[in-house]
Motif scaffolding. Structure first.
Motif, PDB file in Angstrom:
ATOM      1  N   GLY A 122       1.217  -0.806  -0.477  1.00 25.33           N
ATOM      2  CA  GLY A 122       0.269  -0.442   0.761  1.00 25.33           C
ATOM      3  C   GLY A 122       1.035   0.757   0.239  1.00 25.33           C
ATOM      4  N   VAL A 123      -0.361   1.925   0.348  1.00 29.79           N
ATOM      5  CA  VAL A 123       0.755   3.890   0.366  1.00 29.79           C
ATOM      6  C   VAL A 123       1.932   3.654   1.247  1.00 29.79           C
ATOM      7  CG1 VAL A 123       0.687   5.994   0.476  1.00 29.79           C
ATOM      8  CG2 VAL A 123      -1.474   4.795  -0.688  1.00 29.79           C
ATOM      9  N   LEU A 124       2.288   3.536   2.554  1.00 31.42           N
ATOM     10  CA  LEU A 124       2.270   3.159   3.707  1.00 31.42           C
ATOM     11  C   LEU A 124       4.284   2.147   2.649  1.00 31.42           C
ATOM     12  CD1 LEU A 124       4.134   3.381   5.766  1.00 31.42           C
ATOM     13  CD2 LEU A 124       3.284   1.297   7.012  1.00 31.42           C
ATOM     14  N   LEU A 125       4.410   1.516   2.005  1.00 31.72           N
ATOM     15  CA  LEU A 125       5.029   0.622   1.558  1.00 31.72           C
ATOM     16  C   LEU A 125       6.148   1.779   0.038  1.00 31.72           C
ATOM     17  CD1 LEU A 125       7.240  -1.488   1.513  1.00 31.72           C
ATOM     18  CD2 LEU A 125       5.674  -2.524  -0.669  1.00 31.72           C
ATOM     19  N   PRO A 186       1.602 -12.059   6.513  1.00 33.51           N
ATOM     20  CA  PRO A 186       1.261 -11.013   6.958  1.00 33.51           C
ATOM     21  C   PRO A 186       0.501 -10.125   6.189  1.00 33.51           C
ATOM     22  CG  PRO A 186       3.728 -10.433   5.857  1.00 33.51           C
ATOM     23  CD  PRO A 186       2.547 -11.905   6.656  1.00 33.51           C
ATOM     24  N   ASN A 187      -0.560  -9.165   6.809  1.00 31.28           N
ATOM     25  CA  ASN A 187      -1.464  -8.228   5.774  1.00 31.28           C
ATOM     26  C   ASN A 187      -0.436  -7.139   5.058  1.00 31.28           C
ATOM     27  OD1 ASN A 187      -1.295  -6.275   8.068  1.00 31.28           O
ATOM     28  ND2 ASN A 187      -3.318  -7.099   8.735  1.00 31.28           N
ATOM     29  N   GLU A 188      -2.058  -6.167   4.810  1.00 29.24           N
ATOM     30  CA  GLU A 188      -1.334  -5.554   3.515  1.00 29.24           C
ATOM     31  C   GLU A 188      -0.613  -4.056   4.899  1.00 29.24           C
ATOM     32  OE1 GLU A 188      -2.649  -1.055   1.920  1.00 29.24           O
ATOM     33  OE2 GLU A 188      -2.896  -2.667   0.626  1.00 29.24           O
ATOM     34  N   LEU A 189      -1.213  -3.499   5.741  1.00 30.54           N
ATOM     35  CA  LEU A 189       0.072  -3.102   6.729  1.00 30.54           C
ATOM     36  C   LEU A 189       1.321  -3.276   7.441  1.00 30.54           C
ATOM     37  CD1 LEU A 189      -0.144  -0.378   8.143  1.00 30.54           C
ATOM     38  CD2 LEU A 189      -1.485  -1.284   9.932  1.00 30.54           C
ATOM     39  N   THR A 190       0.876  -5.411   7.789  1.00 26.73           N
ATOM     40  CA  THR A 190       2.204  -5.341   8.618  1.00 26.73           C
ATOM     41  C   THR A 190       2.623  -5.051   7.534  1.00 26.73           C
ATOM     42  OG1 THR A 190       0.333  -7.043  10.031  1.00 26.73           O
ATOM     43  CG2 THR A 190       2.582  -7.837   9.824  1.00 26.73           C
ATOM     44  N   HIS A 191       2.702  -5.850   6.271  1.00 24.10           N
ATOM     45  CA  HIS A 191       3.825  -6.348   5.662  1.00 24.10           C
ATOM     46  C   HIS A 191       5.125  -4.981   4.976  1.00 24.10           C
ATOM     47  CE1 HIS A 191       5.456  -6.219   1.555  1.00 24.10           C
ATOM     48  NE2 HIS A 191       6.233  -7.259   1.530  1.00 24.10           N
ATOM     49  N   ASP A 192       3.698  -3.787   5.032  1.00 28.10           N
ATOM     50  CA  ASP A 192       3.995  -2.327   4.955  1.00 28.10           C
ATOM     51  C   ASP A 192       4.925  -1.911   5.814  1.00 28.10           C
ATOM     52  OD1 ASP A 192       3.394  -2.680   2.297  1.00 28.10           O
ATOM     53  OD2 ASP A 192       2.264  -1.329   3.034  1.00 28.10           O
ATOM     54  N   SER A 193       4.360  -2.276   6.827  1.00 32.21           N
ATOM     55  CA  SER A 193       5.283  -1.947   8.382  1.00 32.21           C
ATOM     56  C   SER A 193       6.565  -2.554   8.656  1.00 32.21           C
ATOM     57  CB  SER A 193       4.155  -1.733   9.378  1.00 32.21           C
ATOM     58  OG  SER A 193       3.370  -1.443   9.757  1.00 32.21           O
ATOM     59  N   LEU A 194       6.964  -4.066   8.184  1.00 28.49           N
ATOM     60  CA  LEU A 194       7.804  -4.796   8.982  1.00 28.49           C
ATOM     61  C   LEU A 194       8.995  -3.996   7.225  1.00 28.49           C
ATOM     62  CD1 LEU A 194       6.572  -8.249   9.375  1.00 28.49           C
ATOM     63  CD2 LEU A 194       7.069  -6.268  11.361  1.00 28.49           C
ATOM     64  N   THR A 195       8.467  -4.010   6.904  1.00 24.86           N
ATOM     65  CA  THR A 195       8.804  -3.848   4.961  1.00 24.86           C
ATOM     66  C   THR A 195      10.142  -2.605   5.400  1.00 24.86           C
ATOM     67  OG1 THR A 195       7.787  -4.676   3.713  1.00 24.86           O
ATOM     68  CG2 THR A 195       9.456  -3.285   3.082  1.00 24.86           C
TER      69      THR A 195
END
Length: 237
Positions: A122-125, A186-195
């Motif tokens: 998403g946008v975070l990544l 992981p869902n989208e937010l978790t994936h982007d946050s961990l990245t």
């Protein structure tokens, strides 16, 4: 026949631990990149095709090739003993790594801006890739600028920061793999946050290493200043 003191041998061996660890870590995205190049060239289908890259694969190829050189030669630049023994190699490899690092950052930014986002992101990544890609680019440019002014310590610090960001893909692979083993996909937010967290981890380790290397120099400077002051005042240190 003279023998090398055991303390010097141990110190030399310890000096290779960090470069060896960085090299092993960097091999994760290098191997993945090799599979992607084979897939793009049609040699192998071991890695599934990615429709995002099909219209214009050149940026991907440039990114993988430059990142491979960056991850493979980069660790040797952090081996102090190797730098002292082979200063000419250090300078030549350093110029090559600056070019590769800039290419890694620029192609990474290009792919972020002009390729369709990957599924499950998403946008975070997107924002994280822009921020850290720009930070990598800036770190390498500053590192090049300060070495022109003969600021060796500043050069090493900024290049370490740039290298830490460039090695983010390797840390991301480990962090996401562990997260999936522990908690499932992981869902989208978790994936982007961990990245994004993986880049932060790398930069935090780099800053710790930079400050740790500077600390003994500051203590030596203070001691030398105290000795000089004592000599002028007629005292013994």
């Amino acid at each position: 026949m003279s023998q090398i003191p055991r303390s010097q041998t141990s110190a030399g061996s310890a000096g290779w631990l960090a470069p060896a660890g960085l090299l092993l870590l960097g091999m994760l995205p290098v191997i993945a990149g090799a599979f992607r190049l084979e897939q793009l060239s049609g040699i192998s289908d071991a890695m599934p095709a990615n429709a995002r890259f099909a219209p214009m694969p050149l940026p991907v190829v440039l990114h993988i090739v430059s990142a491979t050189v960056f991850a493979t030669l980069g660790p040797l630049q952090f081996a102090a003993g190797f730098r002292r023994r082979w200063p000419a190699w250090h300078r030549v490899a350093g110029r090559l790594l600056v070019g590769c690092g800039l290419l890694v950052a620029l192609t990474g930014l290009w792919m972020t801006l002009f390729y369709a986002p990957a599924d499950g992101t998403g946008v975070l990544l997107f924002v994280s890739r822009i921020v850290f890609g720009s930070a990598m680019l800036a770190s390498i440019v500053i590192g090049l600028a300060v070495i022109v002014r003969r600021d060796v310590q500043g050069h090493r610090a900024w290049m370490a920061r740039g290298y830490a960001i460039g090695l983010g893909a390797a840390t991301q692979m480990l962090v996401l793999m562990v997260a999936e083993i522990v908690a499932g996909r992981p869902n989208e937010l978790t994936h982007d946050s961990l990245t994004a967290l993986s880049w932060v981890i790398n930069l935090a380790v780099a800053e710790w290493a930079i400050r740790r290397r500077r600390a003994p120099r500051r203590r030596m400077t203070k001691r030398s200043t105290a000795q000089l002051t004592a000599s002028f005042s007629g005292e013994h240190p």
